[in-house]
Motif scaffolding. Sequence first.
Motif, PDB file in Angstrom:
ATOM      1  N   ARG A  14      -7.236  16.046  56.856  1.00 28.04           N
ATOM      2  CA  ARG A  14      -8.143  14.946  57.176  1.00 28.04           C
ATOM      3  C   ARG A  14      -7.755  14.243  58.484  1.00 28.04           C
ATOM      4  NH1 ARG A  14     -11.872  13.452  53.526  1.00 28.04           N
ATOM      5  NH2 ARG A  14     -11.741  14.278  51.411  1.00 28.04           N
ATOM      6  N   LEU A  15      -6.497  14.332  58.876  1.00 25.22           N
ATOM      7  CA  LEU A  15      -5.998  13.584  60.029  1.00 25.22           C
ATOM      8  C   LEU A  15      -5.460  14.515  61.105  1.00 25.22           C
ATOM      9  CD1 LEU A  15      -4.006  10.832  58.092  1.00 25.22           C
ATOM     10  CD2 LEU A  15      -6.381  10.737  58.851  1.00 25.22           C
ATOM     11  N   SER A  16      -5.119  13.927  62.235  1.00 28.51           N
ATOM     12  CA  SER A  16      -4.471  14.672  63.307  1.00 28.51           C
ATOM     13  C   SER A  16      -2.984  14.766  63.037  1.00 28.51           C
ATOM     14  CB  SER A  16      -4.698  13.981  64.646  1.00 28.51           C
ATOM     15  OG  SER A  16      -3.992  12.751  64.691  1.00 28.51           O
ATOM     16  N   ALA A  17      -2.321  15.687  63.705  1.00 31.05           N
ATOM     17  CA  ALA A  17      -0.873  15.841  63.548  1.00 31.05           C
ATOM     18  C   ALA A  17      -0.149  14.558  63.916  1.00 31.05           C
ATOM     19  CB  ALA A  17      -0.381  16.998  64.412  1.00 31.05           C
ATOM     20  N   GLU A  18      -0.644  13.861  64.950  1.00 34.43           N
ATOM     21  CA  GLU A  18      -0.012  12.606  65.371  1.00 34.43           C
ATOM     22  C   GLU A  18      -0.140  11.540  64.287  1.00 34.43           C
ATOM     23  OE1 GLU A  18      -2.280  14.300  67.137  1.00 34.43           O
ATOM     24  OE2 GLU A  18      -0.907  15.196  68.615  1.00 34.43           O
ATOM     25  N   ASP A  19      -1.296  11.503  63.614  1.00 45.21           N
ATOM     26  CA  ASP A  19      -1.495  10.524  62.541  1.00 45.21           C
ATOM     27  C   ASP A  19      -0.536  10.773  61.385  1.00 45.21           C
ATOM     28  OD1 ASP A  19      -3.497   9.113  63.797  1.00 45.21           O
ATOM     29  OD2 ASP A  19      -5.116  10.321  62.958  1.00 45.21           O
ATOM     30  N   TYR A  20      -0.379  12.041  61.002  1.00 49.76           N
ATOM     31  CA  TYR A  20       0.549  12.347  59.903  1.00 49.76           C
ATOM     32  C   TYR A  20       1.970  11.912  60.265  1.00 49.76           C
ATOM     33  CZ  TYR A  20      -2.989  15.217  57.511  1.00 49.76           C
ATOM     34  OH  TYR A  20      -4.104  15.633  56.850  1.00 49.76           O
ATOM     35  N   ALA A  21       2.397  12.229  61.473  1.00 52.93           N
ATOM     36  CA  ALA A  21       3.756  11.879  61.902  1.00 52.93           C
ATOM     37  C   ALA A  21       3.956  10.367  61.891  1.00 52.93           C
ATOM     38  CB  ALA A  21       4.039  12.453  63.285  1.00 52.93           C
ATOM     39  N   ARG A  22       2.977   9.638  62.396  1.00 49.24           N
ATOM     40  CA  ARG A  22       3.087   8.182  62.444  1.00 49.24           C
ATOM     41  C   ARG A  22       3.028   7.577  61.043  1.00 49.24           C
ATOM     42  NH1 ARG A  22      -0.444   7.529  65.919  1.00 49.24           N
ATOM     43  NH2 ARG A  22      -2.259   7.305  64.561  1.00 49.24           N
ATOM     44  N   ASN A  23       2.126   8.061  60.203  1.00 43.93           N
ATOM     45  CA  ASN A  23       1.948   7.486  58.867  1.00 43.93           C
ATOM     46  C   ASN A  23       3.167   7.679  57.976  1.00 43.93           C
ATOM     47  OD1 ASN A  23      -0.597   6.749  59.645  1.00 43.93           O
ATOM     48  ND2 ASN A  23      -1.687   8.250  58.384  1.00 43.93           N
ATOM     49  N   PHE A  24       3.872   8.804  58.156  1.00 44.48           N
ATOM     50  CA  PHE A  24       5.003   9.094  57.269  1.00 44.48           C
ATOM     51  C   PHE A  24       6.353   8.894  57.953  1.00 44.48           C
ATOM     52  CE2 PHE A  24       1.495  10.956  54.999  1.00 44.48           C
ATOM     53  CZ  PHE A  24       1.814  10.708  53.667  1.00 44.48           C
ATOM     54  N   ALA A  25       6.359   8.107  59.022  1.00 40.15           N
ATOM     55  CA  ALA A  25       7.626   7.728  59.641  1.00 40.15           C
ATOM     56  C   ALA A  25       8.346   6.734  58.739  1.00 40.15           C
ATOM     57  CB  ALA A  25       7.366   7.122  61.016  1.00 40.15           C
ATOM     58  N   ASP A  26       9.598   6.464  59.048  1.00 37.16           N
ATOM     59  CA  ASP A  26      10.432   5.555  58.267  1.00 37.16           C
ATOM     60  C   ASP A  26       9.725   4.220  58.058  1.00 37.16           C
ATOM     61  OD1 ASP A  26      12.682   4.542  56.982  1.00 37.16           O
ATOM     62  OD2 ASP A  26      14.033   5.520  58.394  1.00 37.16           O
ATOM     63  N   LEU A  27       9.579   3.793  56.797  1.00 32.88           N
ATOM     64  CA  LEU A  27       8.917   2.525  56.489  1.00 32.88           C
ATOM     65  C   LEU A  27       9.655   1.354  57.140  1.00 32.88           C
ATOM     66  CD1 LEU A  27       6.740   0.991  54.867  1.00 32.88           C
ATOM     67  CD2 LEU A  27       8.337   0.946  52.943  1.00 32.88           C
ATOM     68  N   ILE A 185      10.332  10.028  45.106  1.00 29.60           N
ATOM     69  CA  ILE A 185      10.255   8.821  45.929  1.00 29.60           C
ATOM     70  C   ILE A 185       9.230   9.031  47.041  1.00 29.60           C
ATOM     71  CG2 ILE A 185      11.559   7.256  47.427  1.00 29.60           C
ATOM     72  CD1 ILE A 185      12.445   7.169  44.512  1.00 29.60           C
ATOM     73  N   ALA A 186       8.499   7.982  47.381  1.00 25.66           N
ATOM     74  CA  ALA A 186       7.516   8.083  48.459  1.00 25.66           C
ATOM     75  C   ALA A 186       8.173   8.610  49.730  1.00 25.66           C
ATOM     76  CB  ALA A 186       6.877   6.718  48.723  1.00 25.66           C
ATOM     77  N   ALA A 187       7.481   9.532  50.409  1.00 28.45           N
ATOM     78  CA  ALA A 187       8.058  10.234  51.555  1.00 28.45           C
ATOM     79  C   ALA A 187       8.403   9.301  52.707  1.00 28.45           C
ATOM     80  CB  ALA A 187       7.096  11.320  52.028  1.00 28.45           C
ATOM     81  N   TYR A 188       7.664   8.191  52.847  1.00 32.13           N
ATOM     82  CA  TYR A 188       7.934   7.276  53.962  1.00 32.13           C
ATOM     83  C   TYR A 188       9.182   6.411  53.718  1.00 32.13           C
ATOM     84  CZ  TYR A 188       5.201   4.367  50.765  1.00 32.13           C
ATOM     85  OH  TYR A 188       4.722   3.731  49.646  1.00 32.13           O
TER      86      TYR A 188
END
Length: 450
Positions: A14-27, A185-188
């Motif tokens: 559903r998203l771009s590769a950049e969106d996935y990387a940003r969304n699942f970065a360290d909380l 545990i949540a990936a972020y």
Amino acid sequence: MGDRQHQDGIVAGRLSAEDYARNFADLHPPLDAHEARVEADRCYFCYDAPCMHACPTSIDIPMFIRQIATGDPLGSAKTIFDQNILGGMCARVCPTETLCEEACVREEAEGKPVQIGRLQRYATDAAMAAGRQFYERAAPTGRRVAVVGAGPAGLACAHRLAMHGHAVTIYEAREKPGGLNEYGIAAYKTPGGFAQAEVDYVTAIGGITIENGKALGRELSLTGLAHDFDAVFLAMGLSGVNALKAQGEEAGGVENAVDYIAHLRQASDLSALPIGRRVVVIGGGMTAIDIAVQARLLGAEEVTICYRRGKEHMNASLWEQDLAASKGVVIRHWLQPRRIVAEGGRVKAIELEYTALSEGRLTGTGETLTLKADQVFKAIGQTFEPAALNGSGETVALEGGRIRVDAEGRTSMPKVWAGGDCVAGGDDLTVSAVAQGRDAAESIHRALMG
């Protein structure tokens, strides 16, 4: 990609590769040395500190913070690991906002506690990055202990037993050790393979062997382990998932949240994970928050958590509820599922009934609400499956559907201890599982050495 994001049904990418990387970065990005010193200076270093009493593992919090303040992060890490060898993971996943930080005098005085969790991560990360081990294995005792389950309780128990010189074999049902830390545990919260790195750090003391793909009731029996080993510690967690008790819940698109999170945690490519456009989550605990937030981060357009009681009754902390809201998750209360509306065998909507408390009992009001959904996640708790005890149910007494233990973690069966989520009366927290594993190891050690 935007058109795909708004597409109905359960689809991947559903998203771009950049969106996935940003969304699942360290909380929470880690503190640097200067930030850690500044934050540590906020601590009052209380005598008989309330934060210590709020910590299930009783870490000397004022001491480890003072060590950070004086420029000794490795000494700080040792203070933490003395009580909690999984202090690195606990720094990431502990609900500190309802434990040590809620008890902080700064929280009482000004509503802004010392960031104990982030300081704990700063110290433990420093030790792990340096490969600094603080404990040596004692001379071998010749005693052998089996640990069933390589989650937080099992790892903490194994490490403390190894410190005392016992030989430990951990049997883990899954293909990787770590338990919920690896799979639940949540990936972020734990990016970068931290769970596996922590397993490696804990087992580096020596004397610990992990055998994956071996489960009680399958490759192992409890009576066999009790016969072959001097002691057994049961830490297999919870493997059963509660049913919705809603009509039609076998429809396609109705999934267990814990299974999906495990799949997500092991995925090498997040864009390959299919997620719905409209997602409904049933539940009110940490798992409900974790799956709801991650559904949004994977590109779901609408995510709604439905919980059968009120906001104040939710097991998820207020901080976690606010996190979900900040990510666009809608939380609706006083709703329970009644029926999955399916079309062609796949979920299209969910019918819910409003609930109310009547004389202390939760009842349905008869009034209903239907929400469109192409994916429904069940996050309504897990159960212990006693069949895993492999016919020893008469020997190992249960209480409330979980293993009954005494104050030292002893079960009703000789030579067998237990801890973590599989025991009765627990609070299902990683930090509590660590404390139970550690304390059971001391009890086992005393019993073995007589």
